[in-house]
Design a protein around this motif. Structure first.
Motif, PDB file in Angstrom:
ATOM      1  N   PRO A   1       0.804  -1.230   0.000  1.00 46.98           N
ATOM      2  CA  PRO A   1       0.000   0.000   0.000  1.00 46.98           C
ATOM      3  C   PRO A   1       0.829   1.268   0.000  1.00 46.98           C
ATOM      4  O   PRO A   1       0.282   2.333  -0.162  1.00 46.98           O
ATOM      5  N   GLU A   2       2.127   1.151   0.194  1.00 48.73           N
ATOM      6  CA  GLU A   2       2.933   2.364   0.303  1.00 48.73           C
ATOM      7  C   GLU A   2       3.844   2.566  -0.901  1.00 48.73           C
ATOM      8  O   GLU A   2       4.830   3.289  -0.811  1.00 48.73           O
TER       9      GLU A   2
ATOM     10  N   TRP B   1       0.755   3.873  -6.962  1.00 48.00           N
ATOM     11  CA  TRP B   1      -0.303   4.887  -6.862  1.00 48.00           C
ATOM     12  C   TRP B   1      -0.229   5.840  -8.045  1.00 48.00           C
ATOM     13  O   TRP B   1      -1.254   6.265  -8.586  1.00 48.00           O
TER      14      TRP B   1
ATOM     15  N   ARG C   1      -2.294  10.750  -3.113  1.00 42.74           N
ATOM     16  CA  ARG C   1      -1.811   9.743  -2.157  1.00 42.74           C
ATOM     17  C   ARG C   1      -0.347   9.405  -2.424  1.00 42.74           C
ATOM     18  O   ARG C   1       0.446   9.265  -1.499  1.00 42.74           O
TER      19      ARG C   1
ATOM     20  N   TRP D   1       1.671  12.126  -1.111  1.00 42.42           N
ATOM     21  CA  TRP D   1       1.690  12.064   0.360  1.00 42.42           C
ATOM     22  C   TRP D   1       2.814  11.162   0.834  1.00 42.42           C
ATOM     23  O   TRP D   1       3.500  11.456   1.814  1.00 42.42           O
TER      24      TRP D   1
ATOM     25  N   GLY E   1      13.016   3.464  -0.449  1.00 43.65           N
ATOM     26  CA  GLY E   1      12.218   3.379   0.768  1.00 43.65           C
ATOM     27  C   GLY E   1      12.221   4.638   1.602  1.00 43.65           C
ATOM     28  O   GLY E   1      11.702   4.641   2.698  1.00 43.65           O
TER      29      GLY E   1
END
Lengths: 462, 456
Positions: free
Chosen positions: A266-267, A272, A294, A297, A454
């Protein structure tokens, strides 16, 4: 006396002993309990094992090499690398020719990020060994790579691959070649690797992504599908395959792939971003904006996302917001022509043609071979009434076309309109429509594939 | 006019100081006037009364804590772990908390300070003093002394507690005076014990007061027993909430939730109970159910600032800054005027693309912020405004200002490191990351970043 059949033998032995032999106490062998140490260790009874090692070391006055060795292993498992290193060094003093211990010492040094010392230890181990093994070569290559000796690293990685044909070694070699931008050899190695271990999801994905980078989408698709057949939820492969389907404009398919991948990661910024682009292509602009937001973000400094957001905001007829994002992307990457171009488009929509022309001129100097930029610069200078600059841009455009640059249909139409405008001053609206079509072109090369680092900034709110 | 009547009227109108004066003059004339004595006690209590349910809870004295709880509880059953490590990485990412582990919503709530990570000893080391009930009690005691020039009103040590405990008209006022005004928990407890014996354990009031005393003295299990037996006699919202607080102190949030649900059956749609439920759910990182409860709070009480602010925060972290902006604007129009609120409004504006209002909001927040921690957070958020404009230099300046106000702001150190790394100053970035880790070792970002830098 109870016996189980063999006792007569032992008793017979006792009798065989000459009566006059002196009772010499046989020294208890140092390694008497080594088997027990090993057994306890592999059964995970660390506490007991430690006690046993301590008592054994005590009994042997610190001469039991194996006990030291096991102690080091246990310490390393517990994460106390410095202590483990000291233990292994004691061990090495007892047996200075042992390759196994040397390797352990090097591993400890590597874990402590002291790559030069680790490399020295590995080299020593290699000189002790008559026939080198793949693991040793692999580790040496790893150390060299960390130290920046790429050539030597490559050599050892090759050796390791030749000796072992192991997945790890292949991965390292591909990484080294990738860092040298030697795509061709990397592809060859990855092909060999997939032949050698056809059920490795990592290898298949890696080679698929390499094919993708080399522009061979068909092979890439095959490899990535193979990887997904083995592990249908592997996010990296899903991202790659989604990217390929996106290029073929099958946005529904790409979106389903991304949706599976995003459940597991999800990250991921790239995911995204690509979902946002898919929605944009389907003209679902609100969804596109929220997905891109997102992504932003998660990674606030990623200029590609900011750039895409500017495009989407322009499509929603909000040029002021688009201008903000365009400004941000210019600030972050002043060396990319597309950023200045999008800034020019937003300014154009905000009816500030003068500054738009300035931005577009800058974009043209940064990327002089782009036909779309040249054509738009011509249009803007035409609208400002600077017919000389417009003519100059038109001639450069013609030169570019003659030298074989690709010209999109919209750009060709636009240039045709400008040429007509020189004669009869047409209304402004059709030209603006053309401009909008132009912009979609700059977007297509901005789908990020591959992994984001990361690094993350975290948000805070009081 | 009869001075006693005047004093009563003043008391009712909350003019406590004048009321105390008149009572003193009555007592000068008739030292044994019990009515005036009682009224003076009540007035003095009311003047310093603090709602101890809604104020900061007592700091948990971990050093003296004898209630051993499991060090590795099952996920979702403990508040202690959920505040630090076990924050689930959902699609929204972990919500930020302040350095003290307080979830950030724009409203201060009781009890969130106590749940900060680290033991009391560690807290002492980090130079951030803990403000708990004990400190407040001391402050109250000194404040009370200051107001009485001619010696204390009641000599507690010379009080015949057994006598007063039997007097039903005086004992409650005396207890509250002792507990709230004097801050003398031990004598208050003695009185409560005697009084509850005198009424043969039939008055639930005394049981609740005993529980209060027990929890002030850290005797949590005894407090639980007293509250439970009080609840059997008489069901009261306050008793439910006190019981829940006790369970939270024992780190049993699930039991607390059960108790609250029982309470909701007796008092359907009670705002206090719903608020408590919402808070616990949020502390357990179940923001959706938390927001559900807050929504029912708002249906009952449309002016509840905490509920509105928390719903706003939920929307903000759910990528709906426009909705969040509406909720926070509602709070603003209700008359709240705090730096936190303006800061949140600024962030909502920033993320909903209303840049003209963003800087104005942050400007207000900076003007209003007196607390250095909040000022630091505002500067930290301003760095995000700079990042959104792509202006790295300005972002670095904002973060430096943030650090000049609050030197232990770990997130600011981390972000500075990332920005400097982007500018190519790798060694500086490493140093910043190391200090970030030193200030807040639990911050996952700086460990990850440090790992990346060292591997590179």
């Amino acid at each position: 006396m109870l016996s189980n059949g063999k006792s007569h033998l032992s008793s017979a032995k006792q009798f065989e002993k000459p009566k006059d032999a002196i009772e010499v106490c046989e020294p208890i062998p140092i390694e008497k309990l080594n088997w027990l140490i090993h057994l306890q260790h592999i059964r995970g009874e660390t506490e007991f094992c430690k006690k046993l090692i301590a008592s054994e070391l005590n009994r042997s006055n610190g001469k039991n090499e194996y006990a030291f060795y096991k102690q080091g292993i246990i310490l390393k498992e517990e994460g106390k690398i410095q202590d483990a290193l000291e233990t292994f060094q004691k061990c090495l003093k007892l047996n200075p020719k042992s390759v196994v211990i040397m390797k352990e010492i090097a591993k400890c040094l590597y874990d402590m990020r002291r790559y030069r010392l680790a490399l020295n230890a590995y080299m020593e181990a290699e000189s002790l060994l008559k026939t080198s093994d793949w693991k040793l070569c692999y580790f040496i290559a790893q150390c060299c790579f960390k130290l920046g000796h790429v050539e030597k690293a490559k050599e050892y990685a090759h050796k390791s691959v030749k000796m072992g044909k192991q997945e790890q070694a292949y991965a390292l070699l591909i990484k080294i070649l990738g860092s040298e931008h030697d795509l061709k050899s990397a592809l060859a190695v990855s092909n060999a690797a997939t032949e050698c271990c056809p059920d490795s999801v990592n290898m298949l994905t890696e080679s698929g992504l390499l094919f993708l980078k080399a522009g061979q989408a068909q092979y890439a698709f095959e490899r990535l599908s193979q990887a997904l057949a083995l592990d249908p939820a592997y996010a990296k492969a899903l991202l790659g395959i989604g990217c390929i389907t996106m290029r073929h404009e099958e946005y529904e398919v790409a979106l389903t792939k991304f949706k599976i991948a995003v459940l597991h990661e999800p990250e991921s910024v790239a995911l995204w971003n690509n979902i946002g682009i898919c929605f944009y292509a389907k003209q679902k602009l609100v969804a596109a904006i929220s997905c891109l937001k997102r992504a932003l973000w998660i990674s606030p400094l990623n200029w590609k996302i900011i750039f895409n957001l500017a495009i989407v905001y322009l499509a929603t007829q909000q040029p002021a917001s688009a201008f903000n994002f365009a400004c941000a992307s210019v600030n972050l990457r002043p060396d990319v022509a597309e950023c200045f171009a999008i800034l020019a488009y937003t300014l154009f929509y905000l009816k500030d043609v003068e500054n738009a022309l300035k931005a577009m001129t800058h974009a043209c100097t940064l990327s002089p071979n782009n036909t779309a930029f040249t054509a738009n610069a011509a249009l803007m200078s035409k609208l400002l009434g600077q017919s000389e600059t417009a003519d100059r841009y038109m001639t450069t455009f013609r030169q570019l076309v003659d030298s074989g640059e690709n010209v999109a249909d919209e750009v060709a139409k636009l240039v045709e309109n400008i040429r007509l405008a020189c004669d009869q001053n047409p209304s402004q609206t059709p030209v603006v429509n053309n401009l909008e079509d132009n912009m979609t072109h700059t977007q297509s090369d901005n789908n990020v594939s591959g992994e984001s680092s990361g690094k993350s900034l975290d948000e805070d709110e009081v | 006019m009869d001075p006693m009547y005047l004093a009563l009227s003043l008391f009712r109108r909350r003019h406590y100081d004048k009321c105390i004066e008149i009572c003193s003059s009555i007592l000068d004339k008739q030292p044994l006037d019990q009515a005036a004595w009682c009224l003076k006690m009540r007035a003095m209590t009311q003047r310093v009364y603090v709602d101890d349910l809604e104020s900061e809870d007592a700091a948990q004295e971990d050093v003296l804590d004898e209630n051993v709880v499991a060090s590795a509880p099952r996920p979702g059953t403990s508040l202690k772990t959920s505040s630090t490590a076990a924050v689930p990485f959902t699609a929204l990412g972990a919500r930020p908390r302040t350095a003290t582990g307080r979830p950030i919503s724009g409203v201060m709530r009781p009890g969130t300070q106590a749940g900060r990570p680290g033991s009391a000893l560690e807290r002492l080391r980090t130079s951030k003093g803990s403000t708990g009930q004990s400190a407040r009690a001391i402050r109250l005691g000194t404040a009370a002394m200051l107001t009485q020039k001619d010696g204390p009103f009641i000599q507690v040590s010379r009080l015949n507690l057994a006598k007063y405990a039997k007097n039903k008209t005086l004992n409650k006022a005396l207890f509250e005076y002792l507990f709230y005004h004097e801050g003398d928990v031990r004598n208050a407890m003695e009185l409560a014990v005697l009084a509850t014996q005198a009424c043969e354990f039939k008055d639930w009031y005394w049981k609740i007061q005993l529980a209060k005393c027990y929890s002030a003295l850290n005797l949590v299990r005894d407090a639980e027993q007293q509250t439970r037996s009080a609840l059997k006699q008489h069901q009261h919202v306050e008793s439910y909430i006190r019981l829940v607080r006790i369970y939270i102190r024992m780190d049993q949030p699930l039991t607390a939730i059960n108790i609250l649900k029982q309470g909701l059956e007796v008092f359907p749609q009670d705002v206090a109970i719903l608020t408590e439920l919402a808070r616990i759910n949020e502390a357990l990182n179940e923001s959706q159910s938390s927001v559900k409860y807050y929504r029912s709070v708002v249906i009952e009480d449309a002016m509840n600032t905490e509920a509105i602010a928390c719903i706003g925060m939920y929307h903000f972290y759910n990528n709906q800054p426009e909705l969040a902006l509406r909720y926070y604007r509602r709070v603003l129009s209700m008359g709240a005027h705090s730096p936190e609120l303006y800061n949140n409004l600024g962030l909502c504006c920033l993320y909903s693309q209303q840049l003209d209002l963003t800087l104005a909001c942050f400007q207000r927040a900076l003007d209003l912020a007196t607390d250095p921690l909040i000022k630091a957070d505002v500067w930290y958020n301003l760095s995000y405004v700079a990042i959104a404009a792509g202006d790295i230099g300005l972002a670095i300046q904002c973060l430096n200002l943030c650090l000049s106000v609050d030197v232990s702001h770990a997130a600011a150190f981390n972000n500075l490191a990332v920005l400097h790394h982007r500018m190519g100053k790798i060694h500086l970035a490493k140093a910043y990351l190391a200090s970030a880790k030193g200030h807040q070792p639990a911050l996952p970002e700086c460990s990850v970043n440090l790992e990346i830098l060292q591997d590179a």
